[in-house]
Design a protein around this motif. Structure first.
Motif, PDB file in Angstrom:
ATOM      1  N   HIS A 110       0.074   2.131   8.774  1.00 39.01           N
ATOM      2  CA  HIS A 110      -0.144   1.887   7.343  1.00 39.01           C
ATOM      3  C   HIS A 110      -0.443   3.203   6.623  1.00 39.01           C
ATOM      4  O   HIS A 110       0.069   3.450   5.516  1.00 39.01           O
ATOM      5  CB  HIS A 110      -1.302   0.915   7.128  1.00 39.01           C
ATOM      6  N   LYS A 142      -1.460  -3.584   5.164  1.00 34.45           N
ATOM      7  CA  LYS A 142      -1.104  -2.431   4.352  1.00 34.45           C
ATOM      8  C   LYS A 142      -1.535  -2.616   2.902  1.00 34.45           C
ATOM      9  O   LYS A 142      -2.010  -1.666   2.258  1.00 34.45           O
ATOM     10  CB  LYS A 142       0.403  -2.217   4.441  1.00 34.45           C
ATOM     11  N   THR A 143      -1.422  -3.826   2.393  1.00 32.11           N
ATOM     12  CA  THR A 143      -1.793  -4.100   0.994  1.00 32.11           C
ATOM     13  C   THR A 143      -3.287  -3.851   0.773  1.00 32.11           C
ATOM     14  O   THR A 143      -3.698  -3.253  -0.220  1.00 32.11           O
ATOM     15  CB  THR A 143      -1.428  -5.539   0.613  1.00 32.11           C
ATOM     16  N   SER A 158      -5.027  -0.995  -1.665  1.00 35.31           N
ATOM     17  CA  SER A 158      -6.026  -1.297  -2.689  1.00 35.31           C
ATOM     18  C   SER A 158      -7.281  -0.454  -2.488  1.00 35.31           C
ATOM     19  O   SER A 158      -7.867   0.057  -3.447  1.00 35.31           O
ATOM     20  CB  SER A 158      -6.380  -2.787  -2.629  1.00 35.31           C
TER      21      SER A 158
END
Length: 641
Positions: free
Chosen positions: A243, A210-211, A215
């Motif tokens: 996500h 998900k990060t 981004s």
């Protein structure tokens, strides 16, 4: 003035395609002009004098040769803005043949010139004609893209999922056709970062969590991800799609390739739905065998305006049938289906007929007038709680209506009669399921009697049995959608209730396949995959809508409805199955009934139902189908007798 120009450009962008004759005319003008310029060029290069007569003959011969070559290779028939490298062979072949024909005509009917003159003329004319025709298409494509970019300054940024050939072609073939509100920024792959690469100038991005996706969204100002087919979306439902839900990123899916025609794609691009995530791998069927069996036939569909019946009609419309007869009692849905078929299948010969399967005289009139050769019987009452409250009507429609249709199929020599049944007919716990089992019994016993020669007739009766269909009228998914739109709560009858699901097109394709392979008397069951817990389905739909279950939208449990059971069966404990040539279809081996014995019992049952005697009706149902044991119903008391 600027606004007028903008409107004119916008009108051009809205054109589905240029007329093929406009493209033909442009190619012809280009080809003839190239030939004339070739003569002028060679005149100065070689120093040979060319008089006006040569120019006139050159123009005439070039036009004749061009028309002949274009009619053979038809480079004008494609949609210009969707041209690909695969179209080059048409342009090249047309240009080469045109130049061969041109030189041949000049050799036999024109002025003699040195051989080197005509050799150079052939090569220059062939290469220049192909090059300019290609340039014309490049100019039109770039002009179209410029107009779209000018008119869509607020385009949203989009990534295409995967780097499969279908993903790549979705950019090159159709991007401007159906994604004119989006700008494709590249491709996205879920997994560890691979070698940095680009395809056609567009980068390929990798995300692992998900990060990483967050981004990527920030760097590219992303608005959505496009999946090229529902199977890709299903594969990512517990990773990338989850996500996207948490990050409020749109997830879109392309329609099936057969729908990518005549501009309909723009309307078909849609958000990923729960049906896509529940669906299974595409079921393969023998379309050619089905088409051959139906070619030139008059086909009647009862219940044609319903969820299953209307989809059967849509699929039948793709085959070369002689006539499609739509039979239903619902006026407004029938009107809507009529408009749809007229728009999507203008060459289809079909006849909407309003009528009720309960009416013997009306059914007879329909069979007598249209003489169908194949019948798909989908007319039925299907809602369990309603039929539990109205058992007499369930018998009149599901049993008597089926008998009317079956008897008249025999009377008028119908070749095949395919009945749509349900998994609720197995060990029924409700009136609706038992009524469908009774319909199965009548149809199968009649088929056996015909096969054994104890009843006159030639009709082959085939029964198809499957579970719930995703998105059908009155089913749980449309109901949940409405409840989510209203802010909840979503109502589920029991936390442990499970159901089998199948998409409507998938179910109807299998009905057509089973109807083709059936020899008469079979009950075909479809492989339904893994059962789905309805409570989990509700949670997933809430998440797809961008909400959090039990926080933003509550799930409320209301208790089992009358006649409802926690799980459905496709086969009873006493049944077994036999394989068929199709891995997803099996034949159920069920207890057979003698037609001479079952006919008077069906008559007695329908007579009691016609008189509105509810308890007597249900009691007789239980006597004919002893495995019918009511659950959560007022009729449980009859099971003790």
């Amino acid at each position: 003035m600027k606004r007028i120009v903008q409107e004119r450009l916008n009108n051009l962008a809205q054109l589905k395609y240029l007329s093929r004759w406009i493209v033909f005319g442009a190619d012809l003008a280009t080809s003839v002009t190239v030939s004339l310029f070739t003569i002028i060029l060679l005149q100065y290069a070689i120093g040979i004098h060319v008089d006006l007569g040569v120019f006139v003959r050159m123009a005439f011969f070039s036009g004749v040769a061009s028309v002949a070559a274009f009619l053979v290779f038809r480079p004008y028939r494609g949609v210009v803005r969707h041209s690909t490298l695969q179209e080059l062979w048409r342009l090249g072949s047309a240009s080469f043949v045109k130049s061969v024909l041109l030189i041949t005509l000049i050799y036999f009917f024109g002025d003699p010139k040195p051989i080197k003159f005509w050799i150079l003329c052939f090569f220059i004319d062939s290469l220049a004609t192909g090059g300019l025709m290609l340039s014309l298409r490049v100019i039109l494509i770039n002009l179209y893209n410029f107009i779209l970019s000018t008119n869509n300054k607020q385009q949203r940024n989009l990534l295409i999922y995967g780097t499969t050939p279908q993903s790549i072609s979705s950019v090159y073939l159709n991007t401007q056709a159906y994604l004119n509100m989006y700008k494709v920024m590249g491709y996205i792959i879920y997994g560890s970062k691979g070698k940095q690469m680009s395809i056609g100038g567009l980068p390929v991005y990798y995300v692992e969590d998900k990060t990483g996706l967050a981004s990527l969204i920030k760097r590219n100002n992303l608005d959505g991800i496009l999946f090229t087919n529902p199977q890709e979306a299903k594969k990512e439902q517990n990773r990338l799609i989850r996500h996207c839900e948490k990050l409020n990123l749109r997830t879109l899916v392309m329609p099936p390739m057969e729908d990518l025609v005549d501009g309909g794609v723009k309307r078909s691009i849609r958000p990923v739905r729960i049906e896509d995530l529940l669906g299974r791998d595409e079921i393969k069927i023998n379309l050619q065998e089905i088409a051959d069996s139906l070619e030139g036939k008059v086909v009647l569909v009862s219940g044609a305006a319903g969820s299953i019946g209307s989809e059967i009609c849509r699929q039948l419309a793709r085959f070369r049938i002689s006539k499609l007869v739509l039979f239903d009692s619902a006026e407004t849905p029938m009107h809507n289906l009529r408009l749809e078929l007229e728009e999507k299948f203008p060459e289809l010969k079909f006849q909407p007929v309003i009528g009720d399967v309960r009416s013997e005289s009306r059914v007879n009139a329909v069979f007598e007038r249209y003489l169908p050769q194949v019948v798909f019987h989908a007319a039925a009452y299907k809602h369990v709680p309603l039929m539990e409250s109205n058992p007499c009507e369930a018998i009149r429609v599901n049993v008597r209506g089926t008998r009317n249709m079956a008897d008249h199929a025999v009377k008028y020599g119908v070749e095949r009669f395919v009945m749509v049944s349900t998994d609720k007919a197995v060990n029924p716990t409700n009136v609706m399921g038992c009524s469908k089992r009774l319909a199965e019994i009548y149809v199968q016993s009649l088929a056996t009697a015909i096969k054994n020669g104890t009843h006159p007739g030639v009709t082959k009766f085939i029964t198809t049995r499957f579970g719930n269909v995703l998105g059908s009228n009155g089913s749980v998914i449309p109901r949940f959608r409405e409840q989510i739109e209203k802010g909840g709560p979503i109502t589920v009858t029991h936390p442990d209730i499970i159901r089998y699901f199948m998409t409507i097109p998938e179910a109807c394709r299998l009905v057509l396949e089973a109807g083709t392979m059936g020899k008469g008397g079979e009950i075909f069951i479809f492989e339904m995959g893994e059962p789905v817990k309805i409570a989990d389905l509700a949670r997933r739909m809430i998440e797809l809508a961008g909400f959090e279950p039990d926080v933003d939208i509550q799930i409320s449990y209301t208790g089992l409805r009358p006649g409802e059971k926690l799980y459905e069966e496709l086969l009873s404990n006493e049944e077994n199955t036999l394989p068929t040539p199709h891995e997803k279809i099996r034949v159920a081996k069920v207890r057979e009934y003698n037609y001479q014995e079952i006919e008077p019992r069906i008559d007695s049952l329908t007579q009691v139902a016609r008189q509105g005697k509810v308890l007597d009706t249900v009691l007789q149902m239980k006597q004919i189908v002893p495995e019918f044991i009511s659950q959560n119903s007022e009729f449980e008391k009859l099971d003790t007798k």
